[in-house]
Design an enzyme around this catalytic site. Structure first.
Site, PDB file in Angstrom:
ATOM      1  N   GLU A 216       0.811  -1.215   0.000  1.00 45.19           N
ATOM      2  CA  GLU A 216       0.000   0.000   0.000  1.00 45.19           C
ATOM      3  C   GLU A 216       0.844   1.265   0.000  1.00 45.19           C
ATOM      4  O   GLU A 216       0.387   2.325  -0.437  1.00 45.19           O
ATOM      5  CB  GLU A 216      -0.920   0.012   1.235  1.00 45.19           C
ATOM      6  N   GLU A 225      -1.114   9.685   0.670  1.00 50.66           N
ATOM      7  CA  GLU A 225      -1.501   9.377  -0.703  1.00 50.66           C
ATOM      8  C   GLU A 225      -0.782  10.316  -1.661  1.00 50.66           C
ATOM      9  O   GLU A 225      -0.707  11.531  -1.440  1.00 50.66           O
ATOM     10  CB  GLU A 225      -3.012   9.524  -0.835  1.00 50.66           C
ATOM     11  N   ASN A 263     -14.149   6.937   7.910  1.00 52.88           N
ATOM     12  CA  ASN A 263     -13.147   6.009   8.420  1.00 52.88           C
ATOM     13  C   ASN A 263     -12.266   6.659   9.484  1.00 52.88           C
ATOM     14  O   ASN A 263     -11.876   6.006  10.468  1.00 52.88           O
ATOM     15  CB  ASN A 263     -12.283   5.464   7.286  1.00 52.88           C
TER      16      ASN A 263
END
Length: 363
Positions: A216, A225, A263
């Site tokens: 990831e 990100e 989240n």
């Protein structure tokens, strides 16, 4: 017996049955020593003259600049009698530099041609094992019984099945936020993680978690990100609590790339940390970052049918962890290259930990 009779020669093979090779057949001092397909050339012919050195083209296998540091490169260099050129070939198939008390190692567990060789703390892993049958089982006047090689537990004193040395070997180029101490501090939030079942189960789960987060984050290189254009997309304004930290504040962060305001809210509530109002903690606080990864791993099913923790602790196989993390996009033939990348990391990490990876690796 004459000196000539003491000298033996042959190739040295290791990971993926590839050879220890002098790059491009270049006999100049300073040339990189690497892993490469065996091809029978002089660049892969090594001699053991009985003085503790290993030689090609009449020059010595040498640790660059006499370093004893982890990940120091090895190279070809004029023989000079220094400790940087002393090697002991053990019956366990390690090639040890006694001055550094470290093993000859294939960098990052990468079996690709031209992968550099280095010295690294001896872990007993496959990327530190060498077939030197043509050269004998011990070399030179150095110690015939060097410091014992750690077994699969890596000598960890923390109770965690991954030692700091093993963690460092897995993640050579990680972001500074992803510390080993931060990971240890996070473990208390989910004490069942890598602590359920026998040692094999524990090590498989640790390897599975670290392999997925490695995938990831590009080997833990990225804390956030990389596609900034996506940042404003992760605010679900339909949630009653909204996006108090800002429209573009809930982008992917941490080892599992936590994203979306809901989240952050759920993870924060579970961990007792106000991540909805302070999402930046996931990229600035190592323990918080690791805790969010463990939160997902231990509590979230995602697109799968079980949590990743349950998949590993109940022997459902590594493939089920992929399904729970990103199965909707990768599994069932949708993106096989991504699945294989995760599997390769997992298998490599289980080898570092000295445990069989088990079955059902893919999804």
């Amino acid at each position: 017996m004459s000196a000539a009779a003491d000298t033996v020669s042959g190739r040295i093979t290791g990971l993926a049955d590839k050879c220890v090779d002098v790059a491009d057949g270049n006999s100049a001092s300073g040339t990189q020593v690497q892993l490469y397909d065996c091809n029978g050339t002089p660049a892969q012919e090594w001699t053991n003259p009985g003085d503790g050195t290993l030689r090609a083209f009449g020059k010595c296998l040498d640790v660059r600049d006499g370093s004893i540091a982890d990940a120091a490169d090895v190279r070809l260099w004029d023989c000079n009698g220094t400790p940087a050129q002393q090697w002991v070939i053990t019956e366990a198939k390690d090639i040890v530099n006694p001055a550094a008390d470290k093993c000859l190692d294939v960098r990052a567990y990468n079996s690709a041609n031209r992968t550099p060789l280095q010295i690294w703390p001896c872990q007993g892993a496959a990327n530190e094992k060498w077939n030197t049958s043509a050269l004998g089982t011990s070399s030179g006047t150095g110690p015939q019984n060097p410091v014992p090689v750690p077994t699969g537990d890596g000598g960890s004193t923390s109770g965690f099945v991954v030692s700091e040395a093993q963690f460092n070997q897995m993640f050579l180029n990680r972001n500074s936020v992803y510390t080993y101490d931060g990971l240890l501090a996070a473990l208390g939030a989910y004490p069942a993680f890598a602590n359920s079942g026998n040692d094999t189960v524990k090590k498989r789960e640790a390897a599975a978690f670290l392999a997925n987060v490695s995938h990831e984050t590009g080997g833990l290189a990225h804390i956030v990100e990389q596609n900034t254009a996506n940042y404003p997309a992760y605010c679900d304004a339909g949630q009653p609590y909204g996006c108090p930290a800002g429209q573009a504040a809930y982008y992917g962060r941490g080892p599992i790339q936590l994203s979306w305001n809901y989240n952050y809210k759920a993870a924060g509530d579970a961990l007792g940390i106000d991540l909805l109002n302070n999402p930046g903690l996931v990229e600035s606080d190592s323990s918080v970052a690791w805790k969010t990864g463990l939160w997902y791993w231990n509590t979230q099913v995602g697109p799968g049918s079980m949590t990743p923790h349950d998949a590993m602790s109940n022997d459902a196989g590594f493939g089920q962890t992929i399904r729970s993390i990103n199965g909707a996009l990768e599994c069932d033939g949708k993106y096989p290259a991504q699945v294989q990348s995760r599997v390769d990391s997992y298998v490599g990490f289980t080898q570092i930990l000295g445990v069989d990876p088990g079955g059902n690796l893919s999804c």
